[in-house]
Design a protein around this motif. Structure first.
Motif, PDB file in Angstrom:
ATOM      1  N   ALA B  65      -1.502  14.887   4.865  1.00  0.00           N
ATOM      2  CA  ALA B  65      -2.090  13.860   4.014  1.00  0.00           C
ATOM      3  C   ALA B  65      -1.275  12.565   4.041  1.00  0.00           C
ATOM      4  O   ALA B  65      -1.836  11.466   3.976  1.00  0.00           O
ATOM      5  CB  ALA B  65      -2.219  14.368   2.573  1.00  0.00           C
ATOM      6  N   ILE B  66       0.051  12.677   4.159  1.00  0.00           N
ATOM      7  CA  ILE B  66       0.829  11.433   4.171  1.00  0.00           C
ATOM      8  C   ILE B  66       0.850  10.787   5.552  1.00  0.00           C
ATOM      9  O   ILE B  66       1.529   9.791   5.764  1.00  0.00           O
ATOM     10  CB  ILE B  66       2.279  11.629   3.648  1.00  0.00           C
ATOM     11  CG1 ILE B  66       3.071  12.576   4.559  1.00  0.00           C
ATOM     12  CG2 ILE B  66       2.290  12.138   2.212  1.00  0.00           C
ATOM     13  CD1 ILE B  66       4.491  12.752   4.103  1.00  0.00           C
ATOM     14  N   GLY B  67       0.105  11.334   6.496  1.00  0.00           N
ATOM     15  CA  GLY B  67      -0.127  10.590   7.732  1.00  0.00           C
ATOM     16  C   GLY B  67       0.543  11.134   8.972  1.00  0.00           C
ATOM     17  O   GLY B  67       0.651  10.425   9.959  1.00  0.00           O
ATOM     18  N   GLY B  77      -3.768  12.566   8.392  1.00  0.00           N
ATOM     19  CA  GLY B  77      -4.187  11.522   7.476  1.00  0.00           C
ATOM     20  C   GLY B  77      -5.133  12.058   6.423  1.00  0.00           C
ATOM     21  O   GLY B  77      -5.534  13.224   6.445  1.00  0.00           O
ATOM     22  N   PHE B  78      -5.497  11.174   5.501  1.00  0.00           N
ATOM     23  CA  PHE B  78      -6.326  11.581   4.380  1.00  0.00           C
ATOM     24  C   PHE B  78      -7.742  11.967   4.790  1.00  0.00           C
ATOM     25  O   PHE B  78      -8.363  12.810   4.151  1.00  0.00           O
ATOM     26  CB  PHE B  78      -6.398  10.427   3.373  1.00  0.00           C
ATOM     27  CG  PHE B  78      -5.733  10.756   2.091  1.00  0.00           C
ATOM     28  CD1 PHE B  78      -4.375  10.596   1.949  1.00  0.00           C
ATOM     29  CD2 PHE B  78      -6.470  11.252   1.029  1.00  0.00           C
ATOM     30  CE1 PHE B  78      -3.754  10.923   0.774  1.00  0.00           C
ATOM     31  CE2 PHE B  78      -5.849  11.587  -0.142  1.00  0.00           C
ATOM     32  CZ  PHE B  78      -4.494  11.419  -0.270  1.00  0.00           C
ATOM     33  N   GLY B  79      -8.231  11.352   5.861  1.00  0.00           N
ATOM     34  CA  GLY B  79      -9.623  11.522   6.249  1.00  0.00           C
ATOM     35  C   GLY B  79     -10.016  12.952   6.516  1.00  0.00           C
ATOM     36  O   GLY B  79     -11.125  13.362   6.206  1.00  0.00           O
TER      37      GLY B  79
END
Lengths: 201, 184
Positions: B65-67, B77-79
């Motif tokens: 999530a933090i990339g 990533g968040f996507g």
């Protein structure tokens, strides 16, 4: 370690990570309540505009969509058959909006800034016994472990090749897991020997 | 949590990330490629137990999530969480927890087949329950349609259940991490 961050100095790059994430949560939630093709298309144009503001190329924009291209196509066809093409378009537009927005945040925010924001955001968890500093510690440890595990895997594979065992994921995984577990025990001992205390009272 | 537990959690987050580096295996009969990465949650649960296993997978998802591009195929990533298959990612945490909980409960009497059944319950049944539910909401499908779209992945996951069980039981014999519960 490579990250997905794309360096830049635009307004979107400078915006605090917390603000961007809050924006994503709000936009993401509202998108689920919108089922109007015109509104969703307008939102998509806005999101694409944001990519221009962040100085991203069209190539970067399409690269964000490539991993979901097939899923989106299959969903569109399935929806079009079941509920008509309008319903299919709504689902596809909504997903594209969400993915592009989320990817834009990843592209414009440094991993270190995300980690800091995360540490700040989970501070309230301190009340229920979660130590935010431990979270930062395990994050750094995990990032450091990934190349170590690749190295151990390569070593084990080489040793097995020398003995003529090849191409068995089970034969490879067992010694790798045991060796990395032993390594983890050694690291924990070393940390405690240097005065690290997991449960300071 | 002891220092050791923290290191184990970080280790299995990294192991699952490293499994994503293996290239996906395309099986001619199946329409979908098999990735080694979903072995991670099964192994984390079966080797570390419910709590540490679930935390390890949650940690991996935080890193994603933090990339960091740690999912198979270099995704991150968040996507990825908001996409149609996001439920299967969050479901990994549940998969590790359920597998780990079942392993803990019967640690001293575990055989290959009970282990395989437990790994199946966690790594397939629990995982697909969450994944299919999410897919239905995100893609506006009925639960039946979402389930029909996911069955193609199940044969590959059953192969992974058998691999994970073999590895977990071999590790249990030579380097056990889940201790037998005294009240069990």
């Amino acid at each position: 370690m490579m990250s997905l961050y794309s360096p830049g100095e635009t307004a979107l790059h400078r915006l605090p990570a917390g603000t961007k994430l809050l924006g994503l949560v709000l936009a993401g939630t509202s998108l689920f309540f919108v089922a109007d093709i015109v509104v969703l298309s307008g939102a998509l144009i806005l999101v694409c505009g944001a990519y221009l503001v962040a100085n991203m190329t069209v190539k970067t924009l399409f690269a964000q969509l490539r991993p979901i291209l097939w899923i989106v196509l299959i969903l569109f066809v399935a929806q079009a058959f079941i509920n008509g093409w309008q319903a299919g378009l709504v689902v596809v537009l909504r997903l594209m909006n969400l993915i592009l927005l989320a990817a834009l945040i990843t592209l414009t925010t440094r991993v270190s800034e995300m980690t800091d924001t995360l540490e700040w955001a989970i501070q309230p968890l301190g009340w229920v016994g979660v130590d935010p500093r431990k979270i930062s510690l395990v994050i750094s440890m995990a990032i450091r472990f990934i190349p170590l595990i690749s190295q151990i895997t390569a070593e084990v594979r080489e040793a097995q090749r020398a003995r003529g065992i090849e191409k068995s994921i089970v034969a490879l995984a067992i010694p790798v897991v045991i060796r990395t577990l032993k390594m983890a025990d050694d690291i924990a001992d070393a940390m405690e020997a240097r005065g690290f205390d997991a449960d300071p009272r | 949590m002891r220092t050791k537990d923290l290191v184990y959690v970080a280790l299995f987050a990294a192991v699952t990330a490293a499994l994503g580096l293996f290239p996906p295996i395309a099986v001619p009969v199946l329409a979908v490629p098999i990735t080694a990465q979903s072995l991670g949650p099964m192994l984390a649960g079966a080797i570390l137990g419910a709590k540490r296993g679930a935390l390890a997978i949650a940690l991996l998802l935080i890193l994603v999530a933090i990339g960091l591009p740690l999912l198979s195929g270099g995704r991150g990533g968040f996507g990825v969480f908001l996409g149609p298959s996001g439920g299967f990612l969050v479901g990994w945490v549940l998969a590790a927890f359920v597998t780990g909980w079942l392993f803990e409960r019967s640690w001293s009497t575990l055989t290959y087949w009970t282990g395989a059944i437990y790994t199946f319950l966690g790594g397939v049944v629990a995982l697909y329950t969450l994944g299919i539910g999410w897919l239905a909401v995100a893609a506006n499908l009925s639960l039946f349609q979402a389930a029909a779209g996911s069955v193609a992945f199940i044969p590959g996951d059953i192969v992974k259940v058998l691999i994970a069980t073999t590895v977990a039981l071999a590790v249990k014999r030579s380097y056990p991490i889940i201790e037998e519960r005294s009240d069990g």
